[in-house]
Design a protein around this motif. Structure first.
Motif, PDB file in Angstrom:
ATOM      1  N   ASP A   1      18.536  39.933  26.074  1.00  0.00           N
ATOM      2  CA  ASP A   1      18.411  38.869  27.064  1.00  0.00           C
ATOM      3  C   ASP A   1      19.597  37.908  27.054  1.00  0.00           C
ATOM      4  O   ASP A   1      19.596  36.905  27.767  1.00  0.00           O
ATOM      5  CB  ASP A   1      17.107  38.095  26.863  1.00  0.00           C
ATOM      6  N   LEU A   2      20.620  38.183  26.253  1.00  0.00           N
ATOM      7  CA  LEU A   2      21.867  37.421  26.274  1.00  0.00           C
ATOM      8  C   LEU A   2      22.867  38.143  27.180  1.00  0.00           C
ATOM      9  O   LEU A   2      23.152  39.323  26.982  1.00  0.00           O
ATOM     10  CB  LEU A   2      22.448  37.292  24.867  1.00  0.00           C
ATOM     11  N   VAL A   3      23.345  37.448  28.187  1.00  0.00           N
ATOM     12  CA  VAL A   3      24.297  38.051  29.124  1.00  0.00           C
ATOM     13  C   VAL A   3      25.567  37.214  29.147  1.00  0.00           C
ATOM     14  O   VAL A   3      25.555  36.033  28.813  1.00  0.00           O
ATOM     15  CB  VAL A   3      23.701  38.150  30.552  1.00  0.00           C
ATOM     16  N   TRP A   4      26.671  37.832  29.544  1.00  0.00           N
ATOM     17  CA  TRP A   4      27.937  37.104  29.546  1.00  0.00           C
ATOM     18  C   TRP A   4      28.891  37.608  30.606  1.00  0.00           C
ATOM     19  O   TRP A   4      28.756  38.719  31.129  1.00  0.00           O
ATOM     20  CB  TRP A   4      28.613  37.202  28.175  1.00  0.00           C
ATOM     21  N   GLN A   5      29.839  36.739  30.905  1.00  0.00           N
ATOM     22  CA  GLN A   5      31.022  37.073  31.683  1.00  0.00           C
ATOM     23  C   GLN A   5      32.240  36.616  30.883  1.00  0.00           C
ATOM     24  O   GLN A   5      32.231  35.523  30.317  1.00  0.00           O
ATOM     25  CB  GLN A   5      31.038  36.363  33.041  1.00  0.00           C
TER      26      GLN A   5
ATOM     27  N   ARG B   1      45.628  28.907  31.131  1.00  0.00           N
ATOM     28  CA  ARG B   1      44.419  28.635  30.365  1.00  0.00           C
ATOM     29  C   ARG B   1      43.983  29.864  29.583  1.00  0.00           C
ATOM     30  O   ARG B   1      44.238  31.007  29.963  1.00  0.00           O
ATOM     31  CB  ARG B   1      43.295  28.198  31.306  1.00  0.00           C
ATOM     32  N   ALA B   2      43.286  29.611  28.493  1.00  0.00           N
ATOM     33  CA  ALA B   2      42.832  30.696  27.629  1.00  0.00           C
ATOM     34  C   ALA B   2      41.741  31.507  28.314  1.00  0.00           C
ATOM     35  O   ALA B   2      41.138  31.088  29.307  1.00  0.00           O
ATOM     36  CB  ALA B   2      42.292  30.110  26.318  1.00  0.00           C
ATOM     37  N   THR B   3      41.492  32.699  27.765  1.00  0.00           N
ATOM     38  CA  THR B   3      40.369  33.510  28.219  1.00  0.00           C
ATOM     39  C   THR B   3      39.076  32.749  27.937  1.00  0.00           C
ATOM     40  O   THR B   3      38.928  32.108  26.899  1.00  0.00           O
ATOM     41  CB  THR B   3      40.360  34.860  27.485  1.00  0.00           C
ATOM     42  N   GLN B   4      38.135  32.826  28.867  1.00  0.00           N
ATOM     43  CA  GLN B   4      36.881  32.103  28.734  1.00  0.00           C
ATOM     44  C   GLN B   4      35.690  33.051  28.665  1.00  0.00           C
ATOM     45  O   GLN B   4      35.645  34.061  29.366  1.00  0.00           O
ATOM     46  CB  GLN B   4      36.675  31.155  29.926  1.00  0.00           C
ATOM     47  N   VAL B   5      34.735  32.694  27.825  1.00  0.00           N
ATOM     48  CA  VAL B   5      33.468  33.405  27.728  1.00  0.00           C
ATOM     49  C   VAL B   5      32.380  32.511  28.284  1.00  0.00           C
ATOM     50  O   VAL B   5      32.277  31.338  27.914  1.00  0.00           O
ATOM     51  CB  VAL B   5      33.147  33.780  26.263  1.00  0.00           C
ATOM     52  N   ASP B   6      31.606  33.069  29.192  1.00  0.00           N
ATOM     53  CA  ASP B   6      30.462  32.345  29.761  1.00  0.00           C
ATOM     54  C   ASP B   6      29.200  33.062  29.270  1.00  0.00           C
ATOM     55  O   ASP B   6      28.847  34.122  29.770  1.00  0.00           O
ATOM     56  CB  ASP B   6      30.547  32.375  31.282  1.00  0.00           C
ATOM     57  N   LEU B   7      28.539  32.498  28.266  1.00  0.00           N
ATOM     58  CA  LEU B   7      27.384  33.118  27.618  1.00  0.00           C
ATOM     59  C   LEU B   7      26.106  32.468  28.139  1.00  0.00           C
ATOM     60  O   LEU B   7      25.989  31.245  28.163  1.00  0.00           O
ATOM     61  CB  LEU B   7      27.492  32.940  26.102  1.00  0.00           C
ATOM     62  N   ARG B   8      25.136  33.302  28.541  1.00  0.00           N
ATOM     63  CA  ARG B   8      23.909  32.770  29.138  1.00  0.00           C
ATOM     64  C   ARG B   8      22.668  33.371  28.471  1.00  0.00           C
ATOM     65  O   ARG B   8      22.660  34.544  28.076  1.00  0.00           O
ATOM     66  CB  ARG B   8      23.860  33.076  30.638  1.00  0.00           C
ATOM     67  N   TRP B   9      21.653  32.541  28.411  1.00  0.00           N
ATOM     68  CA  TRP B   9      20.327  32.986  27.997  1.00  0.00           C
ATOM     69  C   TRP B   9      19.318  32.269  28.885  1.00  0.00           C
ATOM     70  O   TRP B   9      19.152  31.049  28.788  1.00  0.00           O
ATOM     71  CB  TRP B   9      20.067  32.672  26.522  1.00  0.00           C
ATOM     72  N   GLY B  10      18.713  33.015  29.800  1.00  0.00           N
ATOM     73  CA  GLY B  10      17.833  32.387  30.777  1.00  0.00           C
ATOM     74  C   GLY B  10      18.600  31.379  31.611  1.00  0.00           C
ATOM     75  O   GLY B  10      19.626  31.697  32.207  1.00  0.00           O
TER      76      GLY B  10
END
Length: 254
Positions: free
Chosen positions: A36-40, A48-57
């Protein structure tokens, strides 16, 4: 490639359209999930640096990661973001969810994030090479002559200069006007084309449209600011050229 095949199917497309779309897809975020953890993962704009967008619900956490980030680097970047003292409660839900992963799940997720960051970096490099090395300017000229709007828009999107003239001094707008492609005139003007530019023979786009009797192209040019009384070679105006052509046609009819 699979995305392009799905999008275009068996419909024939100009090379510029396909490559411009490939460029856009190369800049799209890389997505993934673990349960249930999703990311982009995406490359930041400019430097700018690489970015992680981490989501849970409904919860979301975004953090920067360095170039060539290893799994360990990814974990450290995540932990640094959680340690932001200005937002002590903002990410507690995601932090709690990640803390409940098993060791193997934790390692696998951050390994996947590191691999996604590397994929983003490689795709960004491919996109830059595509923009710099494909002949967008030549394709823009060809699209203007052929009346191919999709190809013309693709070339403009990829940085082709609508004001640049060829060896004869003709811009894309000259070519579109010469061949009567009225539907290309507004897109070119919107992209910055010079409606009054004279080519090497001293003709503006409206002169060429009038000379070759393209009434719709003349109308579109004047709707977008072309001057019917603009002097060209030997002071000839588009109005005078149009009247001369009409007089010639009437004489031929008689």
């Amino acid at each position: 490639m699979d995305a392009l095949l799905h999008e275009f199917g068996n419909e024939p497309q100009h090379t510029s359209v396909v490559l411009a779309r490939a460029h856009a897809l190369s800049l799209a975020p890389v997505e993934g999930r673990r349960g249930d953890l999703v990311w982009q993962v995406r490359k930041g704009d400019y430097d700018r640096a690489t970015q992680v967008d981490l989501r849970w619900g409904l919860h979301r956490l975004t953090f920067d990661v360095p170039e060539n980030a290893s799994t360990r680097d990814m974990v450290r970047a995540f932990e640094r973001r959680l340690g932001n003292k200005n937002e002590p409660m903002a990410f507690s839900a995601i932090a709690d969810r990640v803390s409940r992963l098993t060791l193997a799940q934790h390692t696998d997720m951050f390994h996947d994030l590191a691999m996604a960051a590397e994929e983003v970096r490689a795709q960004r490099a491919d996109a830059q090479r595509l923009r710099e090395n494909a002949p967008w300017q030549a394709w823009l000229t060809g699209a203007s002559r052929a009346g191919h709007e999709a190809a013309l828009l693709a070339c403009i999107e990829m940085g082709a200069d609508v004001r640049m003239a060829d060896a004869s001094g003709n811009t894309a707008l000259h070519h579109a006007s010469r061949f009567g492609h009225a539907h290309l005139i507004k897109p070119l003007v919107d992209a910055g084309a010079d409606i009054s530019a004279l080519n090497g023979q001293g003709w503006a786009p409206l002169h060429l449209a009038a000379l070759h009797k393209h009434a719709r192209a003349c109308d579109q040019l004047m709707r977008n600011g072309a001057d019917a009384e603009q002097p060209g070679w030997r002071g000839r105006t588009p109005t005078r050229m149009h009247q001369r052509e009409r007089s010639y046609e009437q004489a031929q009819a008689l």
